[in-house]
Design an enzyme around this catalytic site. Structure first.
Site, PDB file in Angstrom:
ATOM      1  N   HIS A  76      26.751  42.499  38.563  1.00 43.60           N
ATOM      2  CA  HIS A  76      26.547  41.829  39.272  1.00 43.60           C
ATOM      3  C   HIS A  76      26.042  42.312  40.678  1.00 43.60           C
ATOM      4  O   HIS A  76      26.310  43.447  40.904  1.00 43.60           O
ATOM      5  CB  HIS A  76      28.382  41.527  39.403  1.00 43.60           C
ATOM      6  N   ASN A 104      28.851  44.829  34.949  1.00 46.72           N
ATOM      7  CA  ASN A 104      27.767  43.493  33.973  1.00 46.72           C
ATOM      8  C   ASN A 104      27.194  42.536  35.207  1.00 46.72           C
ATOM      9  O   ASN A 104      26.733  41.774  34.849  1.00 46.72           O
ATOM     10  CB  ASN A 104      28.920  42.157  33.992  1.00 46.72           C
ATOM     11  N   GLU A 157      28.877  36.960  39.727  1.00 52.19           N
ATOM     12  CA  GLU A 157      29.064  37.567  38.839  1.00 52.19           C
ATOM     13  C   GLU A 157      28.181  36.521  37.838  1.00 52.19           C
ATOM     14  O   GLU A 157      27.756  35.910  37.655  1.00 52.19           O
ATOM     15  CB  GLU A 157      30.831  37.079  38.273  1.00 52.19           C
ATOM     16  N   ASP A 212      30.951  41.072  50.517  1.00 53.45           N
ATOM     17  CA  ASP A 212      32.138  40.103  50.133  1.00 53.45           C
ATOM     18  C   ASP A 212      33.416  40.323  50.621  1.00 53.45           C
ATOM     19  O   ASP A 212      33.857  41.797  51.465  1.00 53.45           O
ATOM     20  CB  ASP A 212      32.120  39.887  48.448  1.00 53.45           C
TER      21      ASP A 212
HETATM   22  C1  GLP Z   1      32.254  45.458  43.222  1.00 55.07           C
HETATM   23  C2  GLP Z   1      31.648  45.327  44.617  1.00 55.07           C
HETATM   24  C3  GLP Z   1      30.602  44.834  43.844  1.00 55.07           C
HETATM   25  C4  GLP Z   1      29.720  46.329  44.301  1.00 55.07           C
HETATM   26  C5  GLP Z   1      30.353  46.498  42.447  1.00 55.07           C
HETATM   27  C6  GLP Z   1      30.539  48.350  41.748  1.00 55.07           C
HETATM   28  O1  GLP Z   1      33.011  44.992  42.581  1.00 55.07           O
HETATM   29  N1  GLP Z   1      31.819  43.607  44.449  1.00 55.07           N
HETATM   30  O2  GLP Z   1      30.322  44.447  46.023  1.00 55.07           O
HETATM   31  O3  GLP Z   1      28.503  46.669  43.794  1.00 55.07           O
HETATM   32  O4  GLP Z   1      31.910  46.616  42.486  1.00 55.07           O
HETATM   33  O5  GLP Z   1      31.816  49.689  42.360  1.00 55.07           O
HETATM   34  P1  GLP Z   1      31.749  50.829  42.463  1.00 55.07           P
HETATM   35  O6  GLP Z   1      30.139  50.794  43.260  1.00 55.07           O
HETATM   36  O7  GLP Z   1      32.471  50.799  42.693  1.00 55.07           O
HETATM   37  O8  GLP Z   1      31.509  50.721  40.633  1.00 55.07           O
END
Ligand code: GLP
Length: 268
Positions: free
Chosen positions: A139, A137, A144, A67
Site C-alpha cells: 500500500h 502489502n 490498500e 493520509d
Molecule cells: C502506514 C501509512 C503509510 C506508510 C506505511 C508504512 O500505514 N499509512 O503511509 O508508508 O504504513 O509504514 P512504516 O514506514 O511504519 O513501515
C-alpha cells in the site's frame, strides 16, 4: 524508475533529506507531499538538523500529508497530525497554516473531505515532490490492495494486516481507527516527482512487487511504474528480493559518476 540501493536505513534518510533539501533550495514555494510511519522518521530528523544548521528553510513550504485516521480526537497523540508536529513541523519554520492533512472536522461528512483536499492541492499549484513509504502489502498512503489505480482522496477501510502492523502505536485500551482518509493512487501520481523510501527486509516483497511486478491494483505501489519521475530509495535489506538489483546498482554507479561530472538528465 530510478532505483537507488544504499547500504543502510541511515543512508536512506540522508539521501532522502538531501533530495528534499535540494528542492527547497531550488524552488521558492515548494509544495511537499508528506508521509508518516517509521520509515521517513529518520529523514525528518535529518531535515530538522539541516534546518538547525541553517542549510534550509521551510518558510515557503506548503505540505499535504498522504493520509489521516478517521475518528481520532484532534490532538490525539496517535493522529498523523501529531506525528508530523512531533517529527517535523514543531522544529522548523514552516507556517502551520500551510500544513494540511485530510482531517475530518467535527460536523463535516467524511465524504466531503476528499474533494476539498484535492481542491486545496490544486489551488496551491499541485505537489512538487511526494514522499512515500510502502506497506508490507504494497500500500501507498492507505491505498490498500485492490484500491482503484484511478482513485482520489477518500475514506478507506484498512486491512487487518495494516491494522495489526500499526497496532504498536496504540496503547492498551486506546481505540485504533479502522478507517482513514487517504490521497488516492491517482492523486499521488499527479505529483511532479515521487520519492519512495523503504528499509528493512520486511519490505523486500513489497518493493519487488512495486518495482518488478505487473502494474496491478493488488500492489497499489506498482502504479508508480506509470509515473515519469520516481526515485525508489531503498537499503540493501529492502532491495534483497529485486531480481535486477545488480543492474540497478550498476546504473546508479554510472549516474553518480555522470552527476559528479555535472551531467544530469531524467533517467527514469
Ligand atoms: C502506514 C501509512 C503509510 C506508510 C506505511 C508504512 O500505514 N499509512 O503511509 O508508508 O504504513 O509504514 P512504516 O514506514 O511504519 O513501515
Amino acid at each position: 524508475m530510478d532505483v537507488r540501493i544504499v547500504a543502510s536505513a541511515a543512508e536512506v534518510a540522508r539521501e532522502g533529506a538531501a533530495k528534499v533539501a535540494g528542492l527547497l533550495n531550488r524552488l521558492d514555494d515548494t509544495v511537499l507531499g508528506l508521509a508518516t510511519g517509521e520509515t521517513p522518521r529518520a529523514m525528518y530528523r535529518e531535515l530538522v538538523l539541516a534546518f538547525e544548521r541553517k542549510e534550509l528553510s521551510f518558510a515557503g513550504v506548503t505540505s499535504f500529508n498522504l493520509d489521516e485516521y478517521l475518528g481520532l480526537e484532534p490532538g490525539s497523540p496517535q493522529s498523523y497530525r501529531s506525528y508530523m508536529q512531533r517529527e517535523l513541523f514543531d522544529h522548523v519554520d514552516i507556517d502551520p497554516l500551510n500544513t494540511f492533512l485530510p482531517f475530518c472536522e467535527a460536523g463535516q461528512h467524511p465524504d466531503e473531505v476528499g474533494p476539498a483536499y484535492e481542491a486545496e492541492i490544486r489551488r496551491r499549484g499541485g505537489i512538487d515532490l511526494q514522499i512515500l513509504g510502502i506497506g508490507r502489502n504494497g500500500h501507498i498512503g492507505f491505498n490498500e490492495p485492490a484500491s482503484s489505480l484511478g482513485s482520489r482522496t477518500r475514506v478507506k477501510t484498512l486491512t487487518r494486516e495494516t491494522l495489526a502492523s500499526n497496532r504498536r502505536y496504540f496503547g492498551p485500551g486506546e481505540t485504533q481507527p479502522e478507517l482513514a482518509i487517504t490521497m488516492g493512487v491517482a492523486t499521488i501520481l499527479d505529483a511532479q516527482e515521487i520519492l519512495l523510501l523503504a528499509t528493512g527486509e520486511s519490505k523486500a516483497d513489497a518493493v519487488r512487487a512495486a518495482v518488478e511486478g505487473p502494474v496491478a491494483a493488488m500492489c497499489p505501489a506498482s502504479a508508480l511504474q506509470l509515473h515519469r519521475r520516481v526515485t525508489v530509495l531503498v537499503d540493501d535489506a529492502a532491495a534483497s528480493k529485486l531480481e535486477l538489483a545488480d543492474y540497478f546498482r550498476w546504473v546508479d554507479e554510472q549516474n553518480r559518476r555522470l552527476e559528479s561530472e555535472g551531467v544530469e538528465w531524467n533517467r527514469s
